[in-house]
Design an enzyme around this catalytic site. Sequence first.
Site, PDB file in Angstrom:
ATOM      1  N   GLY A 105      62.175   1.889  24.869  1.00 20.93           N
ATOM      2  CA  GLY A 105      63.546   1.833  24.420  1.00 20.93           C
ATOM      3  C   GLY A 105      64.136   3.225  24.326  1.00 20.93           C
ATOM      4  O   GLY A 105      63.409   4.226  24.269  1.00 20.93           O
ATOM      5  N   CYS A 106      65.458   3.307  24.289  1.00 20.19           N
ATOM      6  CA  CYS A 106      66.119   4.620  24.256  1.00 20.19           C
ATOM      7  C   CYS A 106      65.874   5.339  22.928  1.00 20.19           C
ATOM      8  O   CYS A 106      65.469   6.504  22.908  1.00 20.19           O
ATOM      9  CB  CYS A 106      67.611   4.477  24.543  1.00 20.19           C
ATOM     10  SG  CYS A 106      68.477   3.264  23.521  1.00 20.19           S
ATOM     11  N   TYR A 107      66.130   4.656  21.810  1.00 18.54           N
ATOM     12  CA  TYR A 107      65.876   5.284  20.507  1.00 18.54           C
ATOM     13  C   TYR A 107      64.400   5.655  20.347  1.00 18.54           C
ATOM     14  O   TYR A 107      64.071   6.766  19.911  1.00 18.54           O
ATOM     15  CB  TYR A 107      66.280   4.348  19.370  1.00 18.54           C
ATOM     16  CG  TYR A 107      67.757   4.117  19.203  1.00 18.54           C
ATOM     17  CD1 TYR A 107      68.642   5.156  18.926  1.00 18.54           C
ATOM     18  CD2 TYR A 107      68.287   2.826  19.283  1.00 18.54           C
ATOM     19  CE1 TYR A 107      69.992   4.927  18.744  1.00 18.54           C
ATOM     20  CE2 TYR A 107      69.638   2.587  19.094  1.00 18.54           C
ATOM     21  CZ  TYR A 107      70.493   3.639  18.828  1.00 18.54           C
ATOM     22  OH  TYR A 107      71.834   3.413  18.640  1.00 18.54           O
TER      23      TYR A 107
ATOM     24  N   THR B 237      62.236   6.460  22.565  1.00 21.68           N
ATOM     25  CA  THR B 237      61.880   7.618  23.387  1.00 21.68           C
ATOM     26  C   THR B 237      62.143   8.912  22.632  1.00 21.68           C
ATOM     27  O   THR B 237      61.298   9.825  22.597  1.00 21.68           O
ATOM     28  CB  THR B 237      62.670   7.594  24.707  1.00 21.68           C
ATOM     29  OG1 THR B 237      62.314   6.427  25.453  1.00 21.68           O
ATOM     30  CG2 THR B 237      62.375   8.830  25.549  1.00 21.68           C
TER      31      THR B 237
END
Length: 315
Positions: A114-116, A118
């Site tokens: 996921g972006c967060y 990462t």
Amino acid sequence: MTHTIFIDGEAGTTGLEIRERLEARDDLELILLGDRRRDVDARREALNSADAVILCLPDEAAIAAVAMIDNPRVRVIDASTAYRVAPGWVYGFAEMGLRQREAIAFATRVSNPGCYPTGFIGLMRPLVQAGLVPTDWPVTVNAVSGYSGGGKAMIAEFESGAAETKPDAFRAYGLSLKHKHVPEMTKHAGLERPVLFSPAVGHYRQGMLVEVPLHLSALPETPSIERLHGALVEAYERTRFVEVVDLDETEAMTGIDPEGLNGSNDMRLHVFGDRDGGQARLVAVLDNLGKGASGAAVQNLNLMLGLDEGVGLDK
């Protein structure tokens, strides 16, 4: 050699970004279903005939798609949250550890991060591994992303232009403290206690900041910001897409732009704090559609196909 790739869910935000990054390459051939993308038989055939499949689907649909694959040679990258803490799946954050690239390269099933997570894992995992933050420490993460992270519905809401539906300039969410990224963040950072995650969305399209505040004087060894910075530098000194910003450069900054790395697969890590003080603010900057989604998927695809990890990603 040309590799065949099928993006299941290419019409979604992440799928469109991945397709854009892949379709200009002459070493790949995309399997495109067009109007047949909702045809179950056509999808099944594509899922089993491709060299690699990238799933850009909701969790339940991703699980169903994986169940349709019976060809053992097909390699899968899943961009949903369905398999990020699942046994048998390799976590697709290539910079997460010394052997992570190799694990991804030999895997048949890879879960795209996921972006967060990462940004958070990028900041926290090296500190936990270095013993600077205990595994049972109560960790808080604050983050803000552009509205593209919410998918088509949120993009439409923020870009509608209608005065009566004017979206918020800043919106905190995940207020139930049960955000789906918490298990992934906790596990892959090496923590035992669930992180306290406070996400928000800003009125801009893409780009994000992920921040971890730390009371250094409360930590067992009262580590200095130099020690925190040194642990991050050591963790990422041989990596291509993760940069740890020099302390002198960070000290000179008066602000930080969440859109600063848009369009790239890069992530930049900062350690802010008074060198003689007892507090620190760790901040990761990345594109939620780049290193936080499609860029990472392409990087993982390259590794799984035995290609240079930067193909189609380097500026």
